[in-house]
Scaffold this motif. Structure first.
Motif, mmCIF file in Angstrom:
data_model
loop_
_atom_site.group_PDB
_atom_site.id
_atom_site.type_symbol
_atom_site.label_atom_id
_atom_site.label_comp_id
_atom_site.label_asym_id
_atom_site.label_seq_id
_atom_site.Cartn_x
_atom_site.Cartn_y
_atom_site.Cartn_z
ATOM 1 N N ASN A 135 -17.592 -39.421 -27.690
ATOM 2 C CA ASN A 135 -17.038 -39.647 -26.478
ATOM 3 C C ASN A 135 -16.249 -41.057 -26.534
ATOM 4 N N ASN A 136 -15.118 -40.969 -26.946
ATOM 5 C CA ASN A 136 -14.389 -42.257 -27.257
ATOM 6 C C ASN A 136 -13.942 -43.155 -26.117
ATOM 7 N N ALA A 137 -13.639 -42.152 -25.046
ATOM 8 C CA ALA A 137 -13.159 -42.883 -23.488
ATOM 9 C C ALA A 137 -14.642 -43.807 -23.104
ATOM 10 N N GLN A 138 -15.892 -42.994 -22.851
ATOM 11 C CA GLN A 138 -17.007 -43.468 -22.621
ATOM 12 C C GLN A 138 -17.157 -45.014 -23.450
ATOM 13 N N ALA A 140 -15.395 -46.634 -25.185
ATOM 14 C CA ALA A 140 -14.381 -47.828 -25.110
ATOM 15 C C ALA A 140 -14.923 -48.617 -23.664
ATOM 16 N N ALA A 141 -15.138 -47.933 -22.726
ATOM 17 C CA ALA A 141 -15.522 -48.434 -21.403
ATOM 18 C C ALA A 141 -16.859 -49.388 -21.776
ATOM 19 N N ASN A 168 -8.277 -41.108 -31.447
ATOM 20 C CA ASN A 168 -9.297 -41.794 -31.223
ATOM 21 C C ASN A 168 -8.708 -43.390 -31.043
ATOM 22 N N THR A 171 -7.280 -43.320 -27.721
ATOM 23 C CA THR A 171 -8.157 -43.369 -26.517
ATOM 24 C C THR A 171 -8.939 -44.561 -26.364
ATOM 25 N N ARG A 172 -9.447 -45.155 -27.465
ATOM 26 C CA ARG A 172 -10.307 -46.382 -27.337
ATOM 27 C C ARG A 172 -9.111 -47.777 -26.795
ATOM 28 N N ASN A 174 -6.539 -47.189 -24.955
ATOM 29 C CA ASN A 174 -6.617 -47.102 -23.327
ATOM 30 C C ASN A 174 -7.799 -47.150 -22.454
ATOM 31 N N GLY A 175 -8.926 -46.935 -23.187
ATOM 32 C CA GLY A 175 -10.103 -47.328 -22.491
ATOM 33 C C GLY A 175 -10.468 -48.784 -22.376
ATOM 34 N N THR A 178 -8.200 -49.960 -19.406
ATOM 35 C CA THR A 178 -8.601 -49.710 -18.091
ATOM 36 C C THR A 178 -9.564 -50.358 -17.579
#
Length: 322
Positions: A135-138, A140-141, A168, A171-172, A174-175, A178
């Motif tokens: 879960n790359n977005a999770q 990265a956050a 990936n 996604t990272r 951008n995470g 954010t």
């Protein structure tokens, strides 16, 4: 054989495309072949991916052949052709390219060989039987939030990004953005693509330091790039001034955290989803179903800092995963 010798032998076998496992007495794979295609086994993340998948395949009674495409779609296509020629029962694939790997997956499917993707995705649903990824977005956050805690809310920083062909990477990045964009005092002064590679991370960091010698933070898309950057920061005598954050959970990153050279890493559960991909392939071979409702399956990442580093018991594995 020592553990070091075994590791060297595995890495050589992987690069050469040599079979690294044979049919086991346990399980009921009946000696069928499972082909496992990883990216680059010189990176400990991908080496672990291949090792874990091969071990699980052997446990279930399959032969396992681990090969590497090194991010090249032509090499990947040749390896898929070989897997088809060798009558593989299934292919476990870490795709080289989100778009460029679609053709190879289609070719295997047309040959009635089920494909199970790990770590990275392709930009087409319904071809692979499963896509098992972090879960790359999770993750990265998680990493960005910890990075802010470490560097503070006012800093000039740079970013190292992974290969653009790998979803990936975006996604990272951008995470990170954010989270970091919520702090007006954080200014990104430069970013560079270093393609997940330690040497490129070193070289790109050197270049950014020349243009921006007063940065106080680096956030990286993976550990290898971060470790290369740490080497460049050491050479410039600036490591003590720059907070570095990584992503992967590699053994070398764990050592860097222990030494105070890296603030944290975000562990990807590659040991978990590589094993599960083989289990789902085995289930599909036997029943015609993966046993899972969804093609895309996300596995949450875990933040590692000095506080919980004692729970790291094996490459990319925490006590809670065992």
């Amino acid at each position: 054989m020592t553990m070091l010798a075994a590791s060297v032998l595995f890495a050589f076998a992987t690069c050469a495309g040599i079979s690294t496992a044979s049919a086991a007495d346990s399980g009921n794979g009946n000696g069928k072949l499972m082909t496992i295609i990883v990216n680059d086994p010189s990176n400990p993340y991908w080496q672990t991916e291949g090792q874990v998948a091969a071990k699980e395949a052997r446990k279930l009674g399959y032969k396992a052949n681990v090969v590497a495409h090194h991010g090249d779609t032509n090499t990947e296509r040749n390896e898929v052709d070989t897997a088809i020629t060798n009558h593989s029962a299934a292919i476990i694939l870490d795709p080289a390219n989100a778009k460029g790997s679609i053709g190879s997956v289609k070719k295997a499917v047309q040959a009635h060989i089920p494909v199970f993707l790990v770590n990275a995705e392709i930009d087409q649903k319904g071809l692979a039987k499963a896509q098992l990824v972090s879960n790359n977005a999770q993750g990265a956050a998680l990493g960005a939030q910890q990075w802010v805690k470490a560097v503070g809310t006012h800093a000039k920083y740079v970013e190292l990004k992974g290969a653009p062909s790998d979803n990936n990477a975006a996604t990272r990045s951008n995470g990170y953005r954010t989270v970091l964009s919520q702090y007006p005092g954080l200014k990104e002064v430069a970013s560079q693509v270093a393609n997940w590679d330690r040497t490129q991370g070193h070289d790109k960091m050197q270049g950014m330091l020349q243009s921006h010698p007063n940065i106080t933070g680096l956030i990286s898309g993976n550990d290898e790039m971060a470790l290369g950057a740490i080497a460049a920061l050491k050479q410039a005598g600036k490591l003590s001034q720059v907070t570095v954050g990584g992503f992967d959970g590699s053994p070398a990153a764990i050592d860097a955290i222990k030494k105070g050279e890296m603030a944290y890493t975000v562990l990807q559960p590659v040991a978990v989803f590589s094993k599960k991909a083989v289990d789902e392939a085995n289930h599909y071979i036997k029943t015609g179903s993966t046993g899972v409702d969804h093609e895309k399956q996300l596995f949450d990442c875990i933040l590692i800092t000095k506080k919980n580093i004692g729970n790291y018991v094996a490459p990319f594995t925490l006590k809670s995963m065992q």
